[in-house]
Structure formats: structure tokens, C-alpha cells
Design a protein around this motif. Structure first.
Motif, PDB file in Angstrom:
ATOM      1  N   ASP A  47       0.874  -1.166   0.000  1.00  0.00           N
ATOM      2  CA  ASP A  47       0.000   0.000   0.000  1.00  0.00           C
ATOM      3  C   ASP A  47       0.914   1.219   0.000  1.00  0.00           C
ATOM      4  N   LEU A  48       0.692   2.090  -0.981  1.00  0.00           N
ATOM      5  CA  LEU A  48       1.604   3.209  -1.219  1.00  0.00           C
ATOM      6  C   LEU A  48       1.053   4.489  -0.595  1.00  0.00           C
ATOM      7  N   ARG A  49       1.970   5.394  -0.234  1.00  0.00           N
ATOM      8  CA  ARG A  49       1.616   6.601   0.508  1.00  0.00           C
ATOM      9  C   ARG A  49       0.661   7.523  -0.243  1.00  0.00           C
ATOM     10  N   ASP A  50       0.970   7.774  -1.513  1.00  0.00           N
ATOM     11  CA  ASP A  50       0.186   8.724  -2.300  1.00  0.00           C
ATOM     12  C   ASP A  50       0.489   8.491  -3.776  1.00  0.00           C
ATOM     13  N   GLU A  51      -0.090   9.296  -4.637  1.00  0.00           N
ATOM     14  CA  GLU A  51       0.108   9.098  -6.081  1.00  0.00           C
ATOM     15  C   GLU A  51       1.566   9.253  -6.495  1.00  0.00           C
ATOM     16  N   SER A  52       2.250  10.198  -5.886  1.00  0.00           N
ATOM     17  CA  SER A  52       3.667  10.385  -6.200  1.00  0.00           C
ATOM     18  C   SER A  52       4.476   9.144  -5.821  1.00  0.00           C
ATOM     19  N   ALA A  53       4.177   8.578  -4.673  1.00  0.00           N
ATOM     20  CA  ALA A  53       4.857   7.364  -4.233  1.00  0.00           C
ATOM     21  C   ALA A  53       4.523   6.196  -5.167  1.00  0.00           C
ATOM     22  N   ALA A  54       3.277   6.134  -5.631  1.00  0.00           N
ATOM     23  CA  ALA A  54       2.879   5.063  -6.556  1.00  0.00           C
ATOM     24  C   ALA A  54       3.658   5.177  -7.862  1.00  0.00           C
ATOM     25  N   THR A  55       3.822   6.388  -8.361  1.00  0.00           N
ATOM     26  CA  THR A  55       4.589   6.601  -9.585  1.00  0.00           C
ATOM     27  C   THR A  55       6.034   6.162  -9.406  1.00  0.00           C
ATOM     28  N   ASP A 101       6.247   2.319  -9.148  1.00  0.00           N
ATOM     29  CA  ASP A 101       6.102   1.708 -10.473  1.00  0.00           C
ATOM     30  C   ASP A 101       7.377   1.872 -11.300  1.00  0.00           C
ATOM     31  N   ARG A 102       8.045   2.998 -11.161  1.00  0.00           N
ATOM     32  CA  ARG A 102       9.311   3.216 -11.863  1.00  0.00           C
ATOM     33  C   ARG A 102      10.360   2.219 -11.363  1.00  0.00           C
ATOM     34  N   LEU A 103      10.460   2.083 -10.055  1.00  0.00           N
ATOM     35  CA  LEU A 103      11.422   1.131  -9.472  1.00  0.00           C
ATOM     36  C   LEU A 103      11.132  -0.293  -9.936  1.00  0.00           C
ATOM     37  N   THR A 104       9.854  -0.645  -9.958  1.00  0.00           N
ATOM     38  CA  THR A 104       9.461  -1.980 -10.404  1.00  0.00           C
ATOM     39  C   THR A 104       9.853  -2.200 -11.855  1.00  0.00           C
ATOM     40  N   LEU A 146      -3.646   3.002  -5.115  1.00  0.00           N
ATOM     41  CA  LEU A 146      -2.416   3.065  -4.318  1.00  0.00           C
ATOM     42  C   LEU A 146      -1.985   1.691  -3.807  1.00  0.00           C
ATOM     43  N   ALA A 147      -2.499   0.633  -4.420  1.00  0.00           N
ATOM     44  CA  ALA A 147      -2.133  -0.719  -3.995  1.00  0.00           C
ATOM     45  C   ALA A 147      -1.499  -1.478  -5.152  1.00  0.00           C
ATOM     46  N   HIS A 199      14.491  -3.009  -2.718  1.00  0.00           N
ATOM     47  CA  HIS A 199      13.984  -3.016  -1.341  1.00  0.00           C
ATOM     48  C   HIS A 199      14.346  -1.727  -0.603  1.00  0.00           C
ATOM     49  N   ALA A 200      15.558  -1.257  -0.768  1.00  0.00           N
ATOM     50  CA  ALA A 200      15.977  -0.032  -0.084  1.00  0.00           C
ATOM     51  C   ALA A 200      15.206   1.186  -0.601  1.00  0.00           C
ATOM     52  N   ALA A 201      15.048   1.286  -1.902  1.00  0.00           N
ATOM     53  CA  ALA A 201      14.406   2.462  -2.494  1.00  0.00           C
ATOM     54  C   ALA A 201      12.895   2.469  -2.299  1.00  0.00           C
ATOM     55  N   LYS A 202      12.258   1.318  -2.263  1.00  0.00           N
ATOM     56  CA  LYS A 202      10.795   1.254  -2.166  1.00  0.00           C
ATOM     57  C   LYS A 202      10.286   1.711  -0.808  1.00  0.00           C
ATOM     58  N   GLU A 203      11.115   1.629   0.208  1.00  0.00           N
ATOM     59  CA  GLU A 203      10.675   1.949   1.568  1.00  0.00           C
ATOM     60  C   GLU A 203      10.067   3.342   1.675  1.00  0.00           C
ATOM     61  N   GLN A 204      10.621   4.304   0.955  1.00  0.00           N
ATOM     62  CA  GLN A 204      10.106   5.675   1.015  1.00  0.00           C
ATOM     63  C   GLN A 204       8.710   5.801   0.416  1.00  0.00           C
ATOM     64  N   CYS A 205       8.285   4.821  -0.352  1.00  0.00           N
ATOM     65  CA  CYS A 205       6.993   4.851  -1.041  1.00  0.00           C
ATOM     66  C   CYS A 205       5.858   4.224  -0.236  1.00  0.00           C
ATOM     67  N   LEU A 206       6.186   3.451   0.770  1.00  0.00           N
ATOM     68  CA  LEU A 206       5.211   2.571   1.401  1.00  0.00           C
ATOM     69  C   LEU A 206       4.449   3.193   2.558  1.00  0.00           C
ATOM     70  N   ALA A 207       3.152   2.887   2.603  1.00  0.00           N
ATOM     71  CA  ALA A 207       2.344   3.121   3.789  1.00  0.00           C
ATOM     72  C   ALA A 207       2.312   1.838   4.612  1.00  0.00           C
ATOM     73  N   SER A 208       2.227   0.695   3.914  1.00  0.00           N
ATOM     74  CA  SER A 208       2.268  -0.604   4.587  1.00  0.00           C
ATOM     75  C   SER A 208       2.606  -1.692   3.577  1.00  0.00           C
ATOM     76  N   VAL A 209       2.998  -2.831   4.111  1.00  0.00           N
ATOM     77  CA  VAL A 209       3.306  -3.993   3.273  1.00  0.00           C
ATOM     78  C   VAL A 209       2.846  -5.248   4.015  1.00  0.00           C
ATOM     79  N   ARG A 210       2.348  -6.203   3.256  1.00  0.00           N
ATOM     80  CA  ARG A 210       1.924  -7.480   3.838  1.00  0.00           C
ATOM     81  C   ARG A 210       2.489  -8.597   2.968  1.00  0.00           C
ATOM     82  N   VAL A 211       3.238  -9.491   3.588  1.00  0.00           N
ATOM     83  CA  VAL A 211       3.840 -10.625   2.884  1.00  0.00           C
ATOM     84  C   VAL A 211       3.159 -11.897   3.369  1.00  0.00           C
TER      85      VAL A 211
END
Length: 104
Positions: free
Chosen positions: A9-17, A20-23, A50-51, A77-89
Motif C-alpha cells: 500500500d503506497l503513501r500517495d500518487e507520487s509514491a505510486a509513480t 512503479d518506476r522502481l518496479t 495506491l495498492a 527493497h531499499a528504495a521502495k521503503e520511502q513509497c510505502l504506507a504498509s506492506v503485507r507478505v
């Protein structure tokens, strides 16, 4: 076979963008350099902008561990952290599948 599902779950639209770039940068390297990664599918969730959900299938646990140590995955993994609101594995316990390309 070793499989997992990850929901981000991503923080906001900017984080989602940015996520997606990192992915999009990481996925071709997984495809090219990881023969033990059998499926690495990324998904958006309908009506949840945002998911993201990743479905990952590896030859075995060792292939997953190898994946996690790859430089491109460590960077992701290091770069995605700034984008996240939460993660579930969720690690899966496969019992049956219709997937001939996943055969041994």
C-alpha cells in the motif's frame, strides 16, 4: 516450489509513480539474471490506485534466497521503503497447480 504474495500500500500518487518506476527498472533484471525465479508478476488492484500486489514463484526456497541477495533486488527493497504506507507478505504453501511450465 516456493511462492509468496506481497501487497504494497503506497503513501500517495507520487509514491505510486516512483514505486512503479522502481518496479519497471527491476523486473527486466529479475527476468534476465534469475533462472530460479519462475514467476514474478506485478499487479495493480482494480479500484485501489495506491495498492500493488506481487505474485512470486521460485523453483525452491534457495532460489528465493538467491533472489533476495541480488544487487537489483537489494536496491529495490531499499528504495521502495520511502513509497510505502504498509506492506503485507504471505508465504504460500502450494498444494496443487495447473501450470505445466512450472514443472521440474
Amino acid at each position: 516450489m516456493f511462492a509468496l504474495v506481497v501487497r504494497f500500500d503506497l503513501r500517495d500518487e507520487s509514491a505510486a509513480t516512483e514505486f512503479d518506476r522502481l518496479t519497471s527498472e527491476t523486473l527486466p533484471l529479475i527476468e534476465r539474471d534469475e533462472p530460479g525465479t519462475l514467476v514474478y508478476a506485478t499487479h495493480r488492484i482494480e479500484n485501489e490506485p495506491l495498492a500493488r500486489v506481487f505474485y512470486e514463484v521460485y523453483r525452491d526456497r534457495q532460489a528465493f534466497d538467491t533472489h533476495e541477495r541480488q544487487p537489483h533486488v537489494v536496491r529495490f527493497h531499499a528504495a521502495k521503503e520511502q513509497c510505502l504506507a504498509s506492506v503485507r507478505v504471505e508465504f504460500l504453501d502450494p498444494s496443487a497447480a495447473k501450470a505445466p511450465h512450472l514443472g521440474r
